[in-house]
Each structure stands twice: as structure tokens, then as C-alpha cells.
Design an enzyme around this catalytic site. Structure first.
Site, PDB file in Angstrom:
ATOM      1  N   ARG A  15      40.599  -0.073  22.830  1.00 24.88           N
ATOM      2  CA  ARG A  15      40.294  -0.369  21.412  1.00 24.88           C
ATOM      3  C   ARG A  15      39.531  -1.698  21.338  1.00 24.88           C
ATOM      4  O   ARG A  15      39.300  -2.350  22.351  1.00 24.88           O
ATOM      5  CB  ARG A  15      41.572  -0.447  20.574  1.00 24.88           C
ATOM      6  CG  ARG A  15      42.504  -1.546  20.980  1.00 24.88           C
ATOM      7  CD  ARG A  15      43.579  -1.828  19.934  1.00 24.88           C
ATOM      8  NE  ARG A  15      44.310  -3.011  20.304  1.00 24.88           N
ATOM      9  CZ  ARG A  15      45.438  -3.015  20.983  1.00 24.88           C
ATOM     10  NH1 ARG A  15      45.982  -1.874  21.353  1.00 24.88           N
ATOM     11  NH2 ARG A  15      46.038  -4.150  21.292  1.00 24.88           N
ATOM     12  N   ASN A  90      38.289  -7.666  30.291  1.00 21.58           N
ATOM     13  CA  ASN A  90      38.369  -7.849  28.836  1.00 21.58           C
ATOM     14  C   ASN A  90      39.799  -7.925  28.298  1.00 21.58           C
ATOM     15  O   ASN A  90      40.020  -8.544  27.261  1.00 21.58           O
ATOM     16  CB  ASN A  90      37.625  -6.682  28.161  1.00 21.58           C
ATOM     17  CG  ASN A  90      37.960  -6.560  26.698  1.00 21.58           C
ATOM     18  OD1 ASN A  90      37.430  -7.291  25.864  1.00 21.58           O
ATOM     19  ND2 ASN A  90      38.871  -5.649  26.362  1.00 21.58           N
ATOM     20  N   TYR A 155      46.449 -19.760  25.124  1.00 16.32           N
ATOM     21  CA  TYR A 155      45.263 -18.890  25.034  1.00 16.32           C
ATOM     22  C   TYR A 155      43.997 -19.664  25.433  1.00 16.32           C
ATOM     23  O   TYR A 155      43.186 -19.185  26.227  1.00 16.32           O
ATOM     24  CB  TYR A 155      45.163 -18.364  23.602  1.00 16.32           C
ATOM     25  CG  TYR A 155      44.025 -17.385  23.360  1.00 16.32           C
ATOM     26  CD1 TYR A 155      44.133 -16.052  23.773  1.00 16.32           C
ATOM     27  CD2 TYR A 155      42.864 -17.781  22.708  1.00 16.32           C
ATOM     28  CE1 TYR A 155      43.095 -15.149  23.531  1.00 16.32           C
ATOM     29  CE2 TYR A 155      41.826 -16.887  22.476  1.00 16.32           C
ATOM     30  CZ  TYR A 155      41.947 -15.574  22.880  1.00 16.32           C
ATOM     31  OH  TYR A 155      40.925 -14.689  22.653  1.00 16.32           O
ATOM     32  N   LYS A 159      41.445 -18.963  28.594  1.00 14.09           N
ATOM     33  CA  LYS A 159      40.020 -18.656  28.406  1.00 14.09           C
ATOM     34  C   LYS A 159      39.140 -19.715  29.091  1.00 14.09           C
ATOM     35  O   LYS A 159      38.038 -19.400  29.552  1.00 14.09           O
ATOM     36  CB  LYS A 159      39.702 -18.559  26.909  1.00 14.09           C
ATOM     37  CG  LYS A 159      40.421 -17.383  26.217  1.00 14.09           C
ATOM     38  CD  LYS A 159      40.027 -16.062  26.826  1.00 14.09           C
ATOM     39  CE  LYS A 159      40.663 -14.867  26.163  1.00 14.09           C
ATOM     40  NZ  LYS A 159      40.283 -13.589  26.767  1.00 14.09           N
ATOM     41  N   ILE A 188      35.937 -12.293  15.793  1.00 16.91           N
ATOM     42  CA  ILE A 188      35.441 -10.925  15.777  1.00 16.91           C
ATOM     43  C   ILE A 188      36.472 -10.041  15.070  1.00 16.91           C
ATOM     44  O   ILE A 188      37.675 -10.184  15.287  1.00 16.91           O
ATOM     45  CB  ILE A 188      35.208 -10.404  17.230  1.00 16.91           C
ATOM     46  CG1 ILE A 188      34.428 -11.435  18.076  1.00 16.91           C
ATOM     47  CG2 ILE A 188      34.508  -9.044  17.214  1.00 16.91           C
ATOM     48  CD1 ILE A 188      33.058 -11.835  17.553  1.00 16.91           C
TER      49      ILE A 188
END
Ligand code: NAP
Length: 243
Positions: A15, A90, A155, A159, A188
Site C-alpha cells: 500500500r 521502502n 524515526y 531515516k 505525502i
């Protein structure tokens, strides 16, 4: 026909941004392998959508943060399909909270799923790319991996780690004709950001809209398939947020 096609493997491709990347690479003629932890029945509509682009699509269910499961499944993919030409790391999660209240479990879970996963998956895939003397890897970072973000220490660190991994692997694997790049999305429109209030963000974004999955997917396709002389780069796709 299908042996000549490129095969793209997208972790967390069931997804959101991952599915968008799978569709864009499918439109470019790649056979697609997606991964996730959900049951096949839940992922079937995504597989059908990818197959409607006229390519083959397969789902492998495993947790990218489990090194043994990763090795077993990547070996199975190579056995069953012969190669992986394009890898998109991803899969990712958030587990936000103020640093002082962040538990070690909250830290480890995000680091394992977002960063260690890219080590495990790439480690298993890259030996086959090295033998083939070609390959392209795209890591899904984030603008907060560059800027940091209050409430996202785990997080942001994961990253930022992906950016270090990207640049190091680009240097190490370039001589084997393997390119490694990263995309750093801004905000996004996906399940991950559905709880955020977009009106608060829009003031900060010169293009005055949140990003769509396709904005990221087109960049991933470019880096994976067209950018023959680009490696070790981090491309921000953020509507100008980070200018
Ligand atoms: P999403 O809609 O929540 O999708 C996440 C994907 O990762 C799903 O396919 C999920 O599948 C998979 N996944 C999660 N944990 C997994 C695990 N342990 N093993 C295997 N697969 C796993 O998120 P998204 O917004 O599309 O984000 C995709 C990537 O872009 C992430 O790395 C995220 O950090 C990054 N990103 C997103 C934004 C944004 O604004 N959305 C911004 C910057 C960066 P299952 O649920 O089936 O496991």
C-alpha cells in the site's frame, strides 16, 4: 518475454508509497515483487492492480526486521525468479513520542523496521547483484532524516541512518555497476500521515499541497531505471518544504 524483463522488489509494497512505486515500475515494464506482513487476501487487490499493468506480480509475506526471514525469503525469490534487478527498501513505520518518554522498545522497533531491515534485505540481495555486475537500489528515507524532528527521534535517526547506508554502499558498490540512491519524501498523503492536519503544513510548503504517492514513485522509477550516472544521492521530494 518475461526472462528479459527487469524484476523489481519493493519492501512494504502492499500500500501507500511502496504500492505507488510498484505500479510505476510495472508501467515501465518490470515484473514486481512486493512484500509486507499482512495476509495475502488483504494484499490481493494491490497484486491485481499491478498485474493490470501487463506484468507479473508476486507477494512474499515476511517481516523485514527479522534477519532470518529476510534471508530465507530473498533466497526463495532468487530461486523462483532468478534475479532482482531493482530493490526499493521502502517498508517503514512511525512510533512517535517525546524523547524523554520514548521507551527502548519504541526506539528499537523503529530502528529495526526502518533501518536494520535495509541492511538485512540489501545484504541478501546485493550478492546476487554483484554476481550479475548490475543493479539499482533505492532507499526510502525522509526529509526528517536530514532536518530531525521533535517527537520523532527514533524515526529521524532511522531515516538519517538510511542516508549513511546509501552513501557508503554507493561508494562500495559503484565499481560493480550497482547504483544506490535515496529518496527523502516530505509530507505525502498515505495511511502514515492520515492523522496529521494538512492545513498546518501547507504554510510551510511552497507548492501548497501535500505530496501524492505518484510524486515519490516517479522519482523512484527515475533513480532506479533512468539515472545511469547518478549514485549516492538523496533526492528530496517535498514540494520545497526543505528549501
Ligand atoms: P504506509 O502506508 O504505512 O505503508 C507502509 C508499508 O510498509 C506497508 O506496505 C506495510 O505493510 C509495510 N511494512 C510495515 N512494517 C513492515 C515490516 N515489519 N515488514 C514488512 N513490511 C512492513 O506508509 P507510507 O506512507 O507508504 O510509507 C512508506 C515509506 O515511506 C516508509 O519508509 C516511510 O517512512 C516513508 N516516508 C513516508 C512519508 C509520508 O509522508 N507518508 C514521508 C517520508 C517518508 P504491512 O502493513 O502489510 O506490513
Amino acid at each position: 518475454m518475461s526472462e528479459e524483463r527487469k524484476i523489481a522488489c519493493i519492501t512494504g509494497g502492499s500500500r501507500g508509497i511502496g504500492l505507488g512505486c510498484a505500479l510505476e515500475l510495472a508501467k515501465a515494464g518490470c515484473d514486481i515483487i512486493i512484500n509486507g506482513t499482512s495476509e495475502l487476501a488483504k494484499v490481493q487487490p494491490a497484486l491485481d492492480e499491478i498485474k493490470a499493468c501487463g506484468v507479473n506480480a508476486y507477494f512474499y509475506r515476511f517481516d523485514v526486521s527479522n534477519s532470518e526471514a529476510v534471508e530465507e525469503n530473498i533466497n526463495k525469490i532468487i530461486e523462483e525468479h532468478g534475479k532482482i534487478d531493482i530493490l526499493v527498501n521502502n517498508a517503514g513505520i512511525t512510533s512517535d513520542g517525546l524523547f524523554v518518554r520514548m521507551s527502548p522498545e519504541q526506539w528499537e522497533k523503529v530502528i529495526n523496521i526502518n533501518l536494520s531491515s535495509a541492511f538485512y534485505v540489501t545484504h541478501s540481495v546485493v550478492k546476487h547483484m554483484m554476481k550479475a555486475r548490475r543493479g539499482s537500489i533505492v532507499n526510502m528515507s525522509s526529509v526528517v532524516g536530514i532536518s530531525g524532528n521533535a517527537g520523532q527521534a527514533n524515526y529521524s535517526a532511522s531515516k538519517a541512518g538510511l542516508i549513511g547506508l546509501t552513501k557508503s554502499l554507493a561508494k562500495e558498490l559503484g565499481s560493480r555497476n550497482i547504483r544506490v540512491n535515496a529518496v527523502a519524501p516530505g509530507f505525502i498523503n498515505t495511511k502514515m500521515t492520515e492523522s496529521l492536519d494538512p492545513t498546518k503544513m501547507l504554510d510551510l510548503i511552497p507548492l501548497k499541497r501535500l505530496g501524492e504517492v505518484e510524486d515519490i514513485a516517479k522519482t523512484v522509477k527515475f533513480l532506479a531505471m533512468d539515472a545511469d550516472y547518478i549514485t549516492g544521492q538523496v533526492v528530496k521530494v517535498d514540494g520545497g518544504l526543505m528549501i
